[in-house]
Design an enzyme around this catalytic site. Structure first.
Site, short mmCIF file in Angstrom:
data_model
loop_
_atom_site.label_atom_id
_atom_site.label_comp_id
_atom_site.label_asym_id
_atom_site.label_seq_id
_atom_site.Cartn_x
_atom_site.Cartn_y
_atom_site.Cartn_z
N LYS A 204 -7.99 1.31 -3.17
CA LYS A 204 -7.69 0.77 -1.73
C LYS A 204 -7.76 2.00 -0.67
CE LYS A 204 -5.10 -1.19 1.40
NZ LYS A 204 -5.23 -2.44 2.16
N THR B 234 0.77 -1.19 0.07
CA THR B 234 0.01 0.01 0.09
C THR B 234 0.82 1.09 -0.07
OG1 THR B 234 -1.67 -1.11 1.41
CG2 THR B 234 -1.88 1.05 0.89
N LYS C 190 -1.89 4.58 8.61
CA LYS C 190 -0.91 5.10 7.57
C LYS C 190 -2.12 5.17 6.25
CE LYS C 190 1.57 2.06 4.23
NZ LYS C 190 2.09 0.99 3.65
P1 NAD Z 1 6.23 -5.68 7.18
O1 NAD Z 1 6.86 -4.50 7.82
O2 NAD Z 1 5.83 -7.01 7.91
O3 NAD Z 1 7.03 -6.38 5.98
C1 NAD Z 1 7.60 -5.53 4.94
C2 NAD Z 1 9.15 -6.28 4.72
O4 NAD Z 1 9.61 -5.74 3.76
C3 NAD Z 1 9.92 -6.47 5.74
O5 NAD Z 1 10.13 -7.88 6.07
C4 NAD Z 1 11.17 -5.64 5.54
O6 NAD Z 1 12.37 -6.30 5.62
C5 NAD Z 1 11.28 -5.62 4.09
N1 NAD Z 1 12.05 -4.59 3.54
C6 NAD Z 1 11.91 -3.25 3.80
N2 NAD Z 1 12.80 -2.61 3.03
C7 NAD Z 1 13.42 -3.42 2.13
C8 NAD Z 1 14.20 -3.09 1.09
N3 NAD Z 1 14.96 -2.08 0.54
N4 NAD Z 1 14.76 -4.45 0.37
C9 NAD Z 1 13.83 -5.79 0.82
N5 NAD Z 1 13.20 -5.79 1.85
C10 NAD Z 1 13.00 -4.60 2.32
O7 NAD Z 1 4.83 -5.27 6.72
P2 NAD Z 1 3.47 -6.18 6.01
O8 NAD Z 1 2.66 -6.22 7.21
O9 NAD Z 1 4.11 -7.29 5.50
O10 NAD Z 1 2.99 -5.12 4.86
C11 NAD Z 1 3.52 -4.91 3.79
C12 NAD Z 1 2.57 -3.82 3.15
O11 NAD Z 1 1.42 -4.23 2.81
C13 NAD Z 1 2.60 -2.51 3.35
O12 NAD Z 1 2.43 -1.60 2.38
C14 NAD Z 1 1.04 -2.53 4.11
O13 NAD Z 1 0.63 -1.29 4.16
C15 NAD Z 1 0.38 -3.47 3.26
N6 NAD Z 1 -0.82 -4.05 3.88
C16 NAD Z 1 -0.62 -4.63 5.11
C17 NAD Z 1 -1.74 -5.25 5.70
C18 NAD Z 1 -1.53 -5.99 7.15
O14 NAD Z 1 -2.40 -6.34 7.69
N7 NAD Z 1 -0.33 -6.16 7.67
C19 NAD Z 1 -2.89 -5.47 5.08
C20 NAD Z 1 -3.25 -5.05 4.02
C21 NAD Z 1 -1.94 -4.33 3.29
#
Ligand code: NAD
Length: 290
Positions: free
Chosen positions: A162, A87, A237
């Site tokens: 979204k 997102t 967010k």
């Molecule tokens: P998270 O923080 O668990 O995962 C993000 C991952 O990206 C981490 O493992 C981090 O180490 C990795 N990362 C960061 N910078 C990086 C880079 N430069 N290179 C490689 N890896 C890198 O977050 P999440 O909960 O998995 O969410 C991911 C996305 O999905 C976000 O944009 C969030 O808004 C969206 N989202 C999350 C949910 C939820 O319920 N968690 C629901 C819908 C959408």
């Protein structure tokens, strides 16, 4: 298909695992040290992207996406698709799609709803922006990771859908919680309130499917001490992204703005961090008018 998967956090890890389980050849990369059954780990993003038919990103925000995409795009084969499921702000989604297109790649912005539970169960909803050709290339993978994919329009349309959806969700959750708190003060039983509203014109997903009052309606995070679920931090967010987009597009969104400000206060000035977004109800319960 050969798939590169960058960003294997709470959402990305189970999504990548489901693709591997379905028989695709998945190579992953994350800054953190992660291991996922069936997924080969690479030592960098470009290494994971090299030779892939589709590269999927699932990253925290638009700034990180832009930086990661700048590394991935030159490593990808022409005709391959870059599919971002994070997102992020609409502008970043469009900027990344432009760069991918200029390099001869297909690009899709495809944020999801359904949370970690949906990612694990393979029941996410994808809202996608990009060309017909790009969507068609990614669609079989959406079918594995999710149960529904809507092609919303050109680049950025997925992110637009979204943040509009989640602006409605944030505003509606606040309205549902403040109505419960008012009902309490008027001496109205919460179950009776649910019985009436859930079958009357005030009904909504937040009331009927995700009721913020514990012990009322179907099981929801309120029945589990408001552990997320969908964290108030993530709602904040998304509300910030919707206001950023509203400012850029000169759209008047007063309720979205108030919802953003209230969730900012709750998460950053009160005790809402780490709680489910429905914990607005105990917040209102404790308060009077001032
Ligand atoms: P998270 O923080 O668990 O995962 C993000 C991952 O990206 C981490 O493992 C981090 O180490 C990795 N990362 C960061 N910078 C990086 C880079 N430069 N290179 C490689 N890896 C890198 O977050 P999440 O909960 O998995 O969410 C991911 C996305 O999905 C976000 O944009 C969030 O808004 C969206 N989202 C999350 C949910 C939820 O319920 N968690 C629901 C819908 C959408």
């Amino acid at each position: 298909m050969k798939i590169g998967f960058i960003g294997l956090g709470n959402m990305g890890a189970p999504m990548a695992a489901n693709l591997a389980k379905a028989g695709h050849e998945v190579t992953g990369f994350d800054m953190a040290d992660v291991a996922i059954e069936g997924v080969t780990m690479a030592s960098s993003g470009p290494e994971a992207a090299k030779g892939a038919d589709v590269v999927i990103t699932m990253l925290p925000n638009g700034q990180i996406l832009r930086a990661v995409a700048d590394e991935l795009i030159p490593a990808m084969d022409k005709g391959a698709a870059l599919v971002d499921c994070s997102t992020v702000d609409v502008e970043s989604a469009r900027a990344v799609a432009e760069k991918a297109k200029a390099a001869g790649l297909l690009a899709v912005d495809a944020p999801v709803s359904g949370g970690v539970g949906g990612a694990t169960a393979g029941t996410l909803t994808f809202m996608a922006g990009g060309s017909d050709e790009a969507f068609a290339k990614a669609a079989p993978l959406f079918d594995i990771m999710g149960q529904k994919a809507v092609h919303c329009g050109t680049a950025g349309a997925g992110q637009a859908a979204k943040i509009c959806n989640n602006m409605i969700l944030g505003v509606t959750m606040i309205a549902t919680c403040e109505a419960f708190a008012l009902a309490d003060k008027l001496g109205l039983d919460r179950q009776k309130m649910f019985d009436v509203v859930s079958t009357s014109s005030g009904y909504s997903w937040t009331m009927n499917a995700y009721c913020p009052a514990p012990g009322v309606g179907p099981q929801s995070p309120s029945d589990n001490d408001y552990k997320p679920g969908f964290a108030a931090d993530l709602m904040l967010k998304d509300l910030r992204l919707s206001q950023q987009a509203a400012e850029a597009a000169d759209a008047d969104t007063p309720m979205g703005q108030m919802a953003r400000d209230l969730y900012a206060l709750f998460v950053e000035g009160e005790d809402g961090a780490g709680m489910d977004f429905s914990a607005m109800l105990p917040r209102f319960e404790k308060r009077g008018r001032s």
